[in-house]
Design a protein around this motif. Structure first.
Motif, PDB file in Angstrom:
ATOM      1  N   PHE A   1       0.854  -1.194   0.000  1.00 34.65           N
ATOM      2  CA  PHE A   1       0.000   0.000   0.000  1.00 34.65           C
ATOM      3  C   PHE A   1       0.883   1.234   0.000  1.00 34.65           C
ATOM      4  CE2 PHE A   1      -2.921   3.242   1.128  1.00 34.65           C
ATOM      5  CZ  PHE A   1      -4.194   2.770   0.861  1.00 34.65           C
ATOM      6  N   VAL A   2       0.560   2.181  -0.905  1.00 31.00           N
ATOM      7  CA  VAL A   2       1.283   3.451  -0.978  1.00 31.00           C
ATOM      8  C   VAL A   2       0.358   4.563  -0.488  1.00 31.00           C
ATOM      9  CG1 VAL A   2       2.492   5.096  -2.453  1.00 31.00           C
ATOM     10  CG2 VAL A   2       2.665   2.640  -2.927  1.00 31.00           C
ATOM     11  N   LEU A   3       0.752   5.162   0.600  1.00 33.77           N
ATOM     12  CA  LEU A   3       0.018   6.266   1.217  1.00 33.77           C
ATOM     13  C   LEU A   3       0.591   7.584   0.700  1.00 33.77           C
ATOM     14  CD1 LEU A   3      -0.578   6.578   5.061  1.00 33.77           C
ATOM     15  CD2 LEU A   3       0.586   8.392   3.815  1.00 33.77           C
ATOM     16  N   CYS A   4      -0.269   8.555   0.459  1.00 34.02           N
ATOM     17  CA  CYS A   4       0.177   9.882   0.021  1.00 34.02           C
ATOM     18  C   CYS A   4       0.036  10.849   1.193  1.00 34.02           C
ATOM     19  CB  CYS A   4      -0.636  10.354  -1.180  1.00 34.02           C
ATOM     20  SG  CYS A   4      -0.494   9.234  -2.602  1.00 34.02           S
ATOM     21  N   ARG A   5       1.151  11.377   1.653  1.00 35.06           N
ATOM     22  CA  ARG A   5       1.173  12.110   2.923  1.00 35.06           C
ATOM     23  C   ARG A   5       0.290  13.350   2.938  1.00 35.06           C
ATOM     24  NH1 ARG A   5       6.628  10.363   2.673  1.00 35.06           N
ATOM     25  NH2 ARG A   5       7.186  12.200   1.446  1.00 35.06           N
ATOM     26  N   ASP A   6       0.085  13.987   1.778  1.00 30.95           N
ATOM     27  CA  ASP A   6      -0.678  15.238   1.732  1.00 30.95           C
ATOM     28  C   ASP A   6      -2.113  15.030   1.257  1.00 30.95           C
ATOM     29  OD1 ASP A   6       1.728  16.676   2.414  1.00 30.95           O
ATOM     30  OD2 ASP A   6       2.363  16.375   0.343  1.00 30.95           O
ATOM     31  N   ASP A   7      -2.563  13.791   1.243  1.00 34.72           N
ATOM     32  CA  ASP A   7      -3.904  13.461   0.753  1.00 34.72           C
ATOM     33  C   ASP A   7      -4.954  13.970   1.738  1.00 34.72           C
ATOM     34  OD1 ASP A   7      -6.192  12.323  -0.310  1.00 34.72           O
ATOM     35  OD2 ASP A   7      -5.285  10.340  -0.592  1.00 34.72           O
ATOM     36  N   ARG A   8      -5.806  14.880   1.282  1.00 34.76           N
ATOM     37  CA  ARG A   8      -6.885  15.376   2.136  1.00 34.76           C
ATOM     38  C   ARG A   8      -8.152  14.536   2.004  1.00 34.76           C
ATOM     39  NH1 ARG A   8      -6.755  22.049   2.038  1.00 34.76           N
ATOM     40  NH2 ARG A   8      -4.938  22.238   3.433  1.00 34.76           N
ATOM     41  N   PHE A   9      -8.250  13.728   0.955  1.00 29.67           N
ATOM     42  CA  PHE A   9      -9.447  12.910   0.772  1.00 29.67           C
ATOM     43  C   PHE A   9      -9.347  11.618   1.580  1.00 29.67           C
ATOM     44  CE2 PHE A   9     -12.256  10.048  -1.769  1.00 29.67           C
ATOM     45  CZ  PHE A   9     -13.449  10.724  -1.511  1.00 29.67           C
ATOM     46  N   PHE A  10      -8.172  10.994   1.565  1.00 34.58           N
ATOM     47  CA  PHE A  10      -7.898   9.836   2.411  1.00 34.58           C
ATOM     48  C   PHE A  10      -6.718  10.207   3.319  1.00 34.58           C
ATOM     49  CE2 PHE A  10      -9.577   6.500  -0.851  1.00 34.58           C
ATOM     50  CZ  PHE A  10     -10.882   6.780  -0.469  1.00 34.58           C
ATOM     51  N   PRO A  11      -6.996  10.895   4.431  1.00 35.48           N
ATOM     52  CA  PRO A  11      -5.919  11.390   5.288  1.00 35.48           C
ATOM     53  C   PRO A  11      -5.013  10.270   5.787  1.00 35.48           C
ATOM     54  CG  PRO A  11      -8.027  12.387   5.898  1.00 35.48           C
ATOM     55  CD  PRO A  11      -8.330  11.295   4.928  1.00 35.48           C
ATOM     56  N   ALA A  12      -3.758  10.625   6.039  1.00 35.17           N
ATOM     57  CA  ALA A  12      -2.745   9.626   6.364  1.00 35.17           C
ATOM     58  C   ALA A  12      -3.107   8.800   7.599  1.00 35.17           C
ATOM     59  CB  ALA A  12      -1.396  10.316   6.568  1.00 35.17           C
ATOM     60  N   GLU A  13      -3.564   9.444   8.662  1.00 36.95           N
ATOM     61  CA  GLU A  13      -3.895   8.691   9.879  1.00 36.95           C
ATOM     62  C   GLU A  13      -5.043   7.719   9.634  1.00 36.95           C
ATOM     63  OE1 GLU A  13      -4.330  10.751  13.538  1.00 36.95           O
ATOM     64  OE2 GLU A  13      -2.533  11.983  13.257  1.00 36.95           O
ATOM     65  N   PHE A  14      -6.019   8.144   8.870  1.00 33.10           N
ATOM     66  CA  PHE A  14      -7.152   7.288   8.496  1.00 33.10           C
ATOM     67  C   PHE A  14      -6.654   6.079   7.702  1.00 33.10           C
ATOM     68  CE2 PHE A  14     -10.045   6.463   4.845  1.00 33.10           C
ATOM     69  CZ  PHE A  14     -11.129   5.911   5.527  1.00 33.10           C
ATOM     70  N   VAL A  15      -5.795   6.321   6.728  1.00 31.17           N
ATOM     71  CA  VAL A  15      -5.288   5.239   5.877  1.00 31.17           C
ATOM     72  C   VAL A  15      -4.481   4.243   6.701  1.00 31.17           C
ATOM     73  CG1 VAL A  15      -3.677   4.703   4.015  1.00 31.17           C
ATOM     74  CG2 VAL A  15      -5.323   6.566   3.736  1.00 31.17           C
ATOM     75  N   ARG A  16      -3.602   4.739   7.561  1.00 33.74           N
ATOM     76  CA  ARG A  16      -2.797   3.823   8.371  1.00 33.74           C
ATOM     77  C   ARG A  16      -3.686   2.893   9.196  1.00 33.74           C
ATOM     78  NH1 ARG A  16       0.018   8.833   9.680  1.00 33.74           N
ATOM     79  NH2 ARG A  16       1.781   9.087   8.233  1.00 33.74           N
ATOM     80  N   ARG A  17      -4.747   3.443   9.762  1.00 38.55           N
ATOM     81  CA  ARG A  17      -5.642   2.622  10.575  1.00 38.55           C
ATOM     82  C   ARG A  17      -6.380   1.594   9.734  1.00 38.55           C
ATOM     83  NH1 ARG A  17     -10.916   2.985  11.164  1.00 38.55           N
ATOM     84  NH2 ARG A  17     -11.077   5.167  10.491  1.00 38.55           N
ATOM     85  N   VAL A  18      -6.986   2.029   8.639  1.00 40.98           N
ATOM     86  CA  VAL A  18      -7.789   1.120   7.817  1.00 40.98           C
ATOM     87  C   VAL A  18      -6.911   0.022   7.215  1.00 40.98           C
ATOM     88  CG1 VAL A  18      -9.199   0.942   5.724  1.00 40.98           C
ATOM     89  CG2 VAL A  18      -9.570   2.835   7.324  1.00 40.98           C
ATOM     90  N   VAL A  19      -5.753   0.392   6.709  1.00 45.33           N
ATOM     91  CA  VAL A  19      -4.866  -0.590   6.085  1.00 45.33           C
ATOM     92  C   VAL A  19      -4.347  -1.574   7.130  1.00 45.33           C
ATOM     93  CG1 VAL A  19      -2.674  -0.885   4.858  1.00 45.33           C
ATOM     94  CG2 VAL A  19      -4.250   0.938   4.184  1.00 45.33           C
TER      95      VAL A  19
END
Length: 224
Positions: free
Chosen positions: A172-190
């Protein structure tokens, strides 16, 4: 050389991948940007997967790269044809039986957006397009708007049909400046749904247009 099969998110077309396509070509790879029937109300997850499988054809050594909504489609493809790797780029991660429409509430997406807005000291409730294009220059935003397509609601009402995530190496590649899928949200869901720690690059939700070289570096790092 690897074949990178690039699956766009909702309401867009292969144009989204154009800068990454050029970058991967220059590095000696074969990138294939898939055109999904996103504006066809008769098409759902199966038809989306059909389009990707058709684009792959008889190719081998395939790396699937799925952006955003394509997180629902790419695992269906990996369950049907041999792939070397599945890469989710700031993508949705479904669980068995979950619809695209239910995913948002099930993951707590709205609360995550509000929390991120509060952390950044800005009002909540920005429209999705503004969140998608955050940080992009005006001329590129205008191009994105010209390539915007209607996204049918059909797949959002369909349960994700797999009984489990396919037995394929997944990153999974997270985009640090993503406002639609914020980083903290992504880390948790993934973490909850895949049990992996995301890799991180710069850029917002449409990072393949703004951080294509950094994304290409990350994709190549998986080939070793």
């Amino acid at each position: 050389m690897a074949t990178f099969v690039l699956i766009p998110g909702g309401g867009t077309d292969p144009w989204y991948w154009r800068r990454l396509v050029d970058e991967l070509h220059a590095r000696g790879h074969e990138p294939i940007a898939v055109d999904l029937p996103c504006d066809d109300d008769k098409a759902g997850w199966v038809e989306y997967a059909d389009a990707v499988v058709a684009a792959i054809g008889g190719r081998t050594d395939v790396v699937l790269v799925a952006h955003s909504l394509a997180g629902f489609t790419a695992p269906l493809v990996a369950d049907r044809v041999p792939v070397r790797l599945l890469v989710l780029l700031t993508a949705m991660v479904p669980v068995p039986g979950e619809t695209g429409g239910d995913w948002w509430a099930n993951t707590g997406h709205a609360a995550a957006l509000a929390e991120q807005a509060a952390r950044e000291g800005r009002p909540a409730g920005e429209d999705a397009f503004a969140l998608f294009t955050h940080g992009m220059p005006d001329d590129l935003v205008a191009e994105v708007l010209r390539h915007d397509r209607e996204q049918s609601g059909t797949p959002f009402g369909q349960p994700w049909p797999l009984p489990a995530w396919p037995d394929v190496p997944t990153r999974f590649v997270l985009c640090r400046d993503d406002r639609f899928f914020p980083a903290e949200f992504v880390r948790r869901v993934v973490g909850e749904r895949l049990g992996v720690v995301p890799d991180e690059i710069g850029g917002g939700h449409l990072a393949a247009l703004t951080h294509h070289r950094e994304l290409a570096d990350q994709l190549e790092s998986y080939l070793g």
